[in-house]
Design a protein around this motif. Structure first.
Motif, PDB file in Angstrom:
ATOM      1  N   TRP A 243       0.862  -1.347   0.022  1.00 57.16           N
ATOM      2  CA  TRP A 243      -0.210   0.117  -0.043  1.00 57.16           C
ATOM      3  C   TRP A 243       0.980   1.233   0.007  1.00 57.16           C
ATOM      4  O   TRP A 243       0.279   2.320  -0.269  1.00 57.16           O
ATOM      5  CB  TRP A 243      -0.981  -0.106   1.227  1.00 57.16           C
ATOM      6  CG  TRP A 243      -2.086  -1.147   1.136  1.00 57.16           C
ATOM      7  CD1 TRP A 243      -1.931  -2.246   1.455  1.00 57.16           C
ATOM      8  CD2 TRP A 243      -3.344  -0.698   0.598  1.00 57.16           C
ATOM      9  NE1 TRP A 243      -3.117  -3.152   1.215  1.00 57.16           N
ATOM     10  CE2 TRP A 243      -3.949  -2.145   0.617  1.00 57.16           C
ATOM     11  CE3 TRP A 243      -4.135   0.369  -0.038  1.00 57.16           C
ATOM     12  CZ2 TRP A 243      -5.330  -2.273   0.195  1.00 57.16           C
ATOM     13  CZ3 TRP A 243      -5.404   0.215  -0.282  1.00 57.16           C
ATOM     14  CH2 TRP A 243      -5.962  -1.103  -0.421  1.00 57.16           C
ATOM     15  N   ARG A 244       2.187   1.076   0.157  1.00 56.81           N
ATOM     16  CA  ARG A 244       3.109   2.090   0.151  1.00 56.81           C
ATOM     17  C   ARG A 244       3.312   2.631  -1.323  1.00 56.81           C
ATOM     18  O   ARG A 244       4.047   3.757  -1.578  1.00 56.81           O
ATOM     19  CB  ARG A 244       4.211   1.898   0.933  1.00 56.81           C
ATOM     20  CG  ARG A 244       4.046   1.728   2.358  1.00 56.81           C
ATOM     21  CD  ARG A 244       5.452   1.689   3.276  1.00 56.81           C
ATOM     22  NE  ARG A 244       5.083   1.222   4.745  1.00 56.81           N
ATOM     23  CZ  ARG A 244       5.466  -0.252   4.874  1.00 56.81           C
ATOM     24  NH1 ARG A 244       6.217  -0.887   4.137  1.00 56.81           N
ATOM     25  NH2 ARG A 244       5.160  -0.532   6.236  1.00 56.81           N
ATOM     26  N   GLN A 245       3.296   1.725  -2.231  1.00 51.43           N
ATOM     27  CA  GLN A 245       3.633   1.892  -3.485  1.00 51.43           C
ATOM     28  C   GLN A 245       2.789   3.023  -4.033  1.00 51.43           C
ATOM     29  O   GLN A 245       1.434   3.189  -4.001  1.00 51.43           O
ATOM     30  CB  GLN A 245       3.135   0.733  -4.376  1.00 51.43           C
ATOM     31  CG  GLN A 245       4.285  -0.467  -4.221  1.00 51.43           C
ATOM     32  CD  GLN A 245       4.216  -1.752  -5.086  1.00 51.43           C
ATOM     33  OE1 GLN A 245       5.024  -1.308  -6.123  1.00 51.43           O
ATOM     34  NE2 GLN A 245       3.416  -2.581  -4.671  1.00 51.43           N
ATOM     35  N   ALA A 246       3.523   4.137  -4.672  1.00 54.36           N
ATOM     36  CA  ALA A 246       2.552   5.184  -5.407  1.00 54.36           C
ATOM     37  C   ALA A 246       1.379   4.519  -6.187  1.00 54.36           C
ATOM     38  O   ALA A 246       0.377   5.162  -6.423  1.00 54.36           O
ATOM     39  CB  ALA A 246       3.529   6.112  -5.791  1.00 54.36           C
ATOM     40  N   LYS A 247       1.879   3.775  -7.180  1.00 53.17           N
ATOM     41  CA  LYS A 247       1.110   3.215  -8.309  1.00 53.17           C
ATOM     42  C   LYS A 247      -0.031   2.507  -7.910  1.00 53.17           C
ATOM     43  O   LYS A 247      -1.263   2.679  -8.187  1.00 53.17           O
ATOM     44  CB  LYS A 247       1.636   2.406  -9.114  1.00 53.17           C
ATOM     45  CG  LYS A 247       2.219   1.092  -8.675  1.00 53.17           C
ATOM     46  CD  LYS A 247       2.972   0.054  -9.686  1.00 53.17           C
ATOM     47  CE  LYS A 247       3.470  -1.100  -9.241  1.00 53.17           C
ATOM     48  NZ  LYS A 247       4.271  -1.969 -10.198  1.00 53.17           N
ATOM     49  N   VAL A 248      -0.193   1.867  -6.700  1.00 50.44           N
ATOM     50  CA  VAL A 248      -1.083   1.073  -5.870  1.00 50.44           C
ATOM     51  C   VAL A 248      -2.213   2.292  -5.313  1.00 50.44           C
ATOM     52  O   VAL A 248      -3.320   2.202  -5.562  1.00 50.44           O
ATOM     53  CB  VAL A 248      -0.585   0.138  -4.828  1.00 50.44           C
ATOM     54  CG1 VAL A 248      -1.672  -0.272  -3.927  1.00 50.44           C
ATOM     55  CG2 VAL A 248       0.193  -1.042  -5.650  1.00 50.44           C
ATOM     56  N   ARG A 249      -1.598   3.156  -4.613  1.00 47.25           N
ATOM     57  CA  ARG A 249      -2.310   4.365  -3.944  1.00 47.25           C
ATOM     58  C   ARG A 249      -3.132   4.915  -4.982  1.00 47.25           C
ATOM     59  O   ARG A 249      -4.451   5.150  -4.696  1.00 47.25           O
ATOM     60  CB  ARG A 249      -1.533   5.053  -3.196  1.00 47.25           C
ATOM     61  CG  ARG A 249      -0.778   4.360  -1.902  1.00 47.25           C
ATOM     62  CD  ARG A 249      -0.207   5.538  -0.983  1.00 47.25           C
ATOM     63  NE  ARG A 249       0.550   6.404  -1.371  1.00 47.25           N
ATOM     64  CZ  ARG A 249       1.945   6.469  -1.485  1.00 47.25           C
ATOM     65  NH1 ARG A 249       2.489   5.336  -1.258  1.00 47.25           N
ATOM     66  NH2 ARG A 249       2.553   7.443  -2.120  1.00 47.25           N
ATOM     67  N   ALA A 250      -2.452   5.259  -6.144  1.00 50.59           N
ATOM     68  CA  ALA A 250      -3.146   6.145  -7.111  1.00 50.59           C
ATOM     69  C   ALA A 250      -4.323   5.400  -7.449  1.00 50.59           C
ATOM     70  O   ALA A 250      -5.429   5.976  -7.934  1.00 50.59           O
ATOM     71  CB  ALA A 250      -2.010   6.527  -8.055  1.00 50.59           C
ATOM     72  N   LEU A 251      -4.299   3.912  -7.915  1.00 51.71           N
ATOM     73  CA  LEU A 251      -5.257   3.211  -8.506  1.00 51.71           C
ATOM     74  C   LEU A 251      -6.501   2.821  -7.532  1.00 51.71           C
ATOM     75  O   LEU A 251      -7.442   2.993  -7.667  1.00 51.71           O
ATOM     76  CB  LEU A 251      -4.816   1.989  -8.991  1.00 51.71           C
ATOM     77  CG  LEU A 251      -5.924   0.974  -9.682  1.00 51.71           C
ATOM     78  CD1 LEU A 251      -6.533   1.639 -10.673  1.00 51.71           C
ATOM     79  CD2 LEU A 251      -5.024  -0.335  -9.712  1.00 51.71           C
ATOM     80  N   VAL A 252      -6.055   2.792  -6.338  1.00 55.81           N
ATOM     81  CA  VAL A 252      -7.090   2.520  -5.179  1.00 55.81           C
ATOM     82  C   VAL A 252      -7.963   3.627  -4.912  1.00 55.81           C
ATOM     83  O   VAL A 252      -9.035   3.925  -4.887  1.00 55.81           O
ATOM     84  CB  VAL A 252      -6.286   2.187  -3.870  1.00 55.81           C
ATOM     85  CG1 VAL A 252      -7.501   2.193  -2.734  1.00 55.81           C
ATOM     86  CG2 VAL A 252      -5.816   0.813  -3.837  1.00 55.81           C
ATOM     87  N   GLU A 253      -7.118   4.984  -5.019  1.00 52.11           N
ATOM     88  CA  GLU A 253      -7.956   6.316  -5.139  1.00 52.11           C
ATOM     89  C   GLU A 253      -8.965   6.313  -6.053  1.00 52.11           C
ATOM     90  O   GLU A 253      -9.960   6.899  -5.855  1.00 52.11           O
ATOM     91  CB  GLU A 253      -6.972   7.384  -4.891  1.00 52.11           C
ATOM     92  CG  GLU A 253      -7.778   8.775  -4.915  1.00 52.11           C
ATOM     93  CD  GLU A 253      -6.756   9.957  -4.793  1.00 52.11           C
ATOM     94  OE1 GLU A 253      -7.267  10.956  -4.722  1.00 52.11           O
ATOM     95  OE2 GLU A 253      -5.622   9.742  -4.892  1.00 52.11           O
ATOM     96  N   ALA A 254      -8.507   6.049  -7.384  1.00 50.17           N
ATOM     97  CA  ALA A 254      -9.262   6.014  -8.574  1.00 50.17           C
ATOM     98  C   ALA A 254     -10.575   5.239  -8.562  1.00 50.17           C
ATOM     99  O   ALA A 254     -11.722   5.227  -8.642  1.00 50.17           O
ATOM    100  CB  ALA A 254      -8.625   5.913  -9.580  1.00 50.17           C
ATOM    101  N   LEU A 255     -10.622   3.742  -7.999  1.00 46.83           N
ATOM    102  CA  LEU A 255     -11.596   2.897  -7.678  1.00 46.83           C
ATOM    103  C   LEU A 255     -12.418   3.159  -6.812  1.00 46.83           C
ATOM    104  O   LEU A 255     -13.670   2.567  -6.823  1.00 46.83           O
ATOM    105  CB  LEU A 255     -10.728   1.419  -7.649  1.00 46.83           C
ATOM    106  CG  LEU A 255     -10.005   1.041  -9.080  1.00 46.83           C
ATOM    107  CD1 LEU A 255      -9.576  -0.200  -8.503  1.00 46.83           C
ATOM    108  CD2 LEU A 255     -10.894   0.933 -10.129  1.00 46.83           C
TER     109      LEU A 255
END
Length: 262
Positions: free
Chosen positions: A248-260
């Motif tokens: 969850w610290r990965q920027a790419k994971v956080r960005a996708l989770v925020e979008a979903l």
């Protein structure tokens, strides 16, 4: 000396002071006070058991021991910088690997991934997760599960939408013709006109006029071929985005989770 006890900050201060041969100039570079630089150098000398600088009246002079050590130290810092660059490149990967139930992927997830990809330079790899997810065996960034609150040590979850079920069908569907699937959670009693493998197939059967299906609200809202034949009912199970806590610290994971989840 144990590697875990390397005084890295003090070594960085020593390197700056050695380059400038001045505590004051090293302090300017490091945005600290000259006294702080001197304190770090003295502490490092205590740890190493050797003197690093000859304190002259107006300047500093490296001791022979410090002269010999500096090339290896600076080479080490270059290796650290390269390691950081490699890690940053990994964080900047353009590929996101997800696992999700097939029906959820087809009816809810894929359109949202497509919309996300239009605005981001990213590629998705999506695998099926109908029988659960094992992060120890799969190279996954994120997974979608259906069930209660994830209660697995080391995993963190974020809910997608509401945990609720709703009965759907075509407007003139016979409410006595129930379509069942794992997770439908129909009240006890009554019989089923059809049993299918997942909620997506249950919706397909309802669209075809086979009867009514009890499905997650999130899936029902994504399908225009059926209508809700009652109010949503709270359920114990819902859809969750899950991943091991460090991911969850990965920027790419956080960005996708925020979008979903917006």
């Amino acid at each position: 000396m144990k590697r875990t006890h390397l005084p890295l900050n003090a070594l960085r201060v020593f390197d700056a002071a050695a380059r400038h041969l001045s505590f004051t100039k090293a302090a300017d570079e490091l945005a600290v006070t000259p006294a702080a630089v001197g304190q770090q150098v003295r502490a490092l000398e205590d740890v190493l058991g050797t003197v690093l600088f000859k304190r002259m009246t107006r300047n500093l002079e490296l001791t022979p021991e410090a002269e010999r050590a500096l090339p290896a130290l600076r080479a080490g810092f270059l290796e650290f910088e390269e390691s950081v660059r490699i890690l940053q490149d990994a964080q900047g990967s353009k590929v996101l690997t997800l696992a999700a139930p097939r029906d959820f992927t087809a009816r809810w997830l894929t359109p949202r991934l497509a919309a996300y990809a239009r605005d981001h330079d990213v590629r998705f790899v999506v695998t099926a997760a109908d029988d659960g997810v094992d992060f120890t065996q799969a190279n996954l960034d994120l997974a979608v599960t259906f069930g209660p609150v994830p209660d697995v040590e080391g995993l963190h979850g974020k809910q997608l939408g509401d945990a609720a079920m709703v009965v759907v069908g075509v407007p003139d569907a016979d409410p006595e013709r129930r379509i069942d699937h794992p997770g439908a959670g129909w009240p006890t009693g009554g019989s089923f006109a059809l049993t299918v493998a997942d909620a997506g197939l249950a919706i397909d059967a309802a669209v075809a006029g086979f009867g009514v299906a009890r499905v997650p609200v999130l899936l029902a809202a994504a399908n225009t071929g059926v209508v809700a034949l009652g109010d949503p009912e709270p359920a114990l199970a819902g859809y969750w985005l899950v991943a091991p806590t460090p991911q969850w610290r990965q920027a790419k994971v956080r960005a996708l989770v925020e979008a979903l989840t917006r």
